[in-house]
Design a protein around this motif. Structure first.
Motif, PDB file in Angstrom:
ATOM      1  N   SER A 171     -73.717  31.871  39.751  1.00 14.59           N
ATOM      2  CA  SER A 171     -74.607  30.749  40.063  1.00 14.59           C
ATOM      3  C   SER A 171     -74.788  29.867  38.836  1.00 14.59           C
ATOM      4  O   SER A 171     -74.753  28.623  38.923  1.00 14.59           O
ATOM      5  N   THR A 172     -74.924  30.488  37.667  1.00  9.87           N
ATOM      6  CA  THR A 172     -75.164  29.747  36.435  1.00  9.87           C
ATOM      7  C   THR A 172     -73.929  28.983  35.975  1.00  9.87           C
ATOM      8  O   THR A 172     -74.022  27.824  35.572  1.00  9.87           O
ATOM      9  N   LEU A 173     -72.755  29.600  36.023  1.00  5.23           N
ATOM     10  CA  LEU A 173     -71.533  28.945  35.548  1.00  5.23           C
ATOM     11  C   LEU A 173     -71.219  27.689  36.350  1.00  5.23           C
ATOM     12  O   LEU A 173     -70.802  26.669  35.787  1.00  5.23           O
ATOM     13  N   ILE A 174     -71.428  27.743  37.647  1.00  4.32           N
ATOM     14  CA  ILE A 174     -71.150  26.573  38.488  1.00  4.32           C
ATOM     15  C   ILE A 174     -72.197  25.491  38.263  1.00  4.32           C
ATOM     16  O   ILE A 174     -71.874  24.312  38.073  1.00  4.32           O
ATOM     17  N   SER A 175     -73.465  25.871  38.266  1.00  3.60           N
ATOM     18  CA  SER A 175     -74.533  24.878  38.132  1.00  3.60           C
ATOM     19  C   SER A 175     -74.549  24.256  36.740  1.00  3.60           C
ATOM     20  O   SER A 175     -74.851  23.061  36.585  1.00  3.60           O
ATOM     21  N   GLN A 176     -74.207  25.015  35.711  1.00  5.80           N
ATOM     22  CA  GLN A 176     -74.185  24.451  34.366  1.00  5.80           C
ATOM     23  C   GLN A 176     -73.022  23.486  34.171  1.00  5.80           C
ATOM     24  O   GLN A 176     -73.127  22.544  33.383  1.00  5.80           O
ATOM     25  N   PHE A 177     -71.924  23.706  34.865  1.00  3.48           N
ATOM     26  CA  PHE A 177     -70.825  22.737  34.817  1.00  3.48           C
ATOM     27  C   PHE A 177     -71.279  21.400  35.390  1.00  3.48           C
ATOM     28  O   PHE A 177     -71.015  20.336  34.827  1.00  3.48           O
ATOM     29  N   VAL A 178     -71.979  21.461  36.517  1.00  5.04           N
ATOM     30  CA  VAL A 178     -72.526  20.234  37.121  1.00  5.04           C
ATOM     31  C   VAL A 178     -73.504  19.572  36.158  1.00  5.04           C
ATOM     32  O   VAL A 178     -73.483  18.350  35.959  1.00  5.04           O
TER      33      VAL A 178
END
Length: 238
Positions: A171-178
């Motif tokens: 969840s964090t890796l995807i949202s932090q990319f955004v």
């Protein structure tokens, strides 16, 4: 020295998350999100070279807000995680308003700080607006994905608590990319060229990948800490 300072900042950011949880419960996490949001929005104005890359600061402090949100999701539930996101939004809005007024005050003749404040915060509204948009979108995605992954892992394992590392990291890796794409291109598009922007964004995301992986032990500790603090676990929403 930059590398050392970044490591220390990471330990303070993640350690502070646990400290505020231990001292004040979920209210402490709300407060820590606000503190990290303000400090990160100041720190992000600095560009440094560390670990072989040029990168904006603020990455570890922003990472701490994602850790706090994931702890709220894991320990207290989706509703309180949403309140944590709201705390960050209101903090951002307050800082935008206050910092805008700081640079428009007419200083007294004996003032020595106004030029420094204006130099630091003259571009703050644009950066903070970009940060606010990035924060709202990415943190909302983080909370949504965290619980989507949770439903998936529960169906896969038959356990409501297993595979915490999976839902936390993915969840964090995807949202932090955004988050980093929206912020960097919104805040710095007129300051750096496209090649520099891509390079800075990539280096920042590499840091986010590292911080996301490193925050995993902290969320396990947070869950254990919350259980121990609550005695038999009452009040912990799984």
């Amino acid at each position: 020295m930059n590398e050392l300072f970044l490591i220390i900042t990471l330990l303070v950011s993640f350690g502070g998350t646990l400290l505020f949880l231990w001292a004040f419960g979920k209210g402490g996490l709300f407060a820590w999100i606000g503190i990290c949001t303000v400090l990160a929005n100041i720190e992000v104005t600095l560009l440094v070279h560390a670990f072989g890359m040029d990168q904006t600061l603020g990455n570890t402090l922003f990472a701490a807000t994602f850790l706090a949100t994931d702890i709220l999701s894991e320990v207290y539930g989706k509703k309180d995680a949403g309140k944590g996101v709201l705390a960050g939004i209101l903090t951002n809005l307050s800082f935008i308003l206050l910092s805008f007024m700081w640079v428009h005050y007419i200083p007294a003749e004996g003032d020595r700080a106004a030029d420094f404040v204006k130099g630091l915060f003259s571009n703050t509204p644009r950066m903070l607006i970009s940060s606010l948009i990035a924060y709202v979108v990415s943190e909302s995605i983080d909370v949504f994905l965290y619980h989507a992954w949770w439903n998936l892992t529960e169906k896969k394992t038959g356990s409501h608590t297993k595979m915490l590392w999976f839902r936390n990291n993915f969840s964090t890796l995807i949202s932090q990319f955004v988050n980093i794409v929206i912020f960097n291109f919104g805040a710095f598009s007129s300051i750096y060229g496209i090649n520099d922007l891509i390079a800075i964004t990539w280096s920042c995301y590499v840091i986010y990948i590292v911080t996301s992986l490193l925050d995993t032990p902290f969320i396990y500790l947070a869950r254990k800490l919350a259980k121990n603090t609550s005695g038999d676990g009452n009040g912990i929403s799984y």
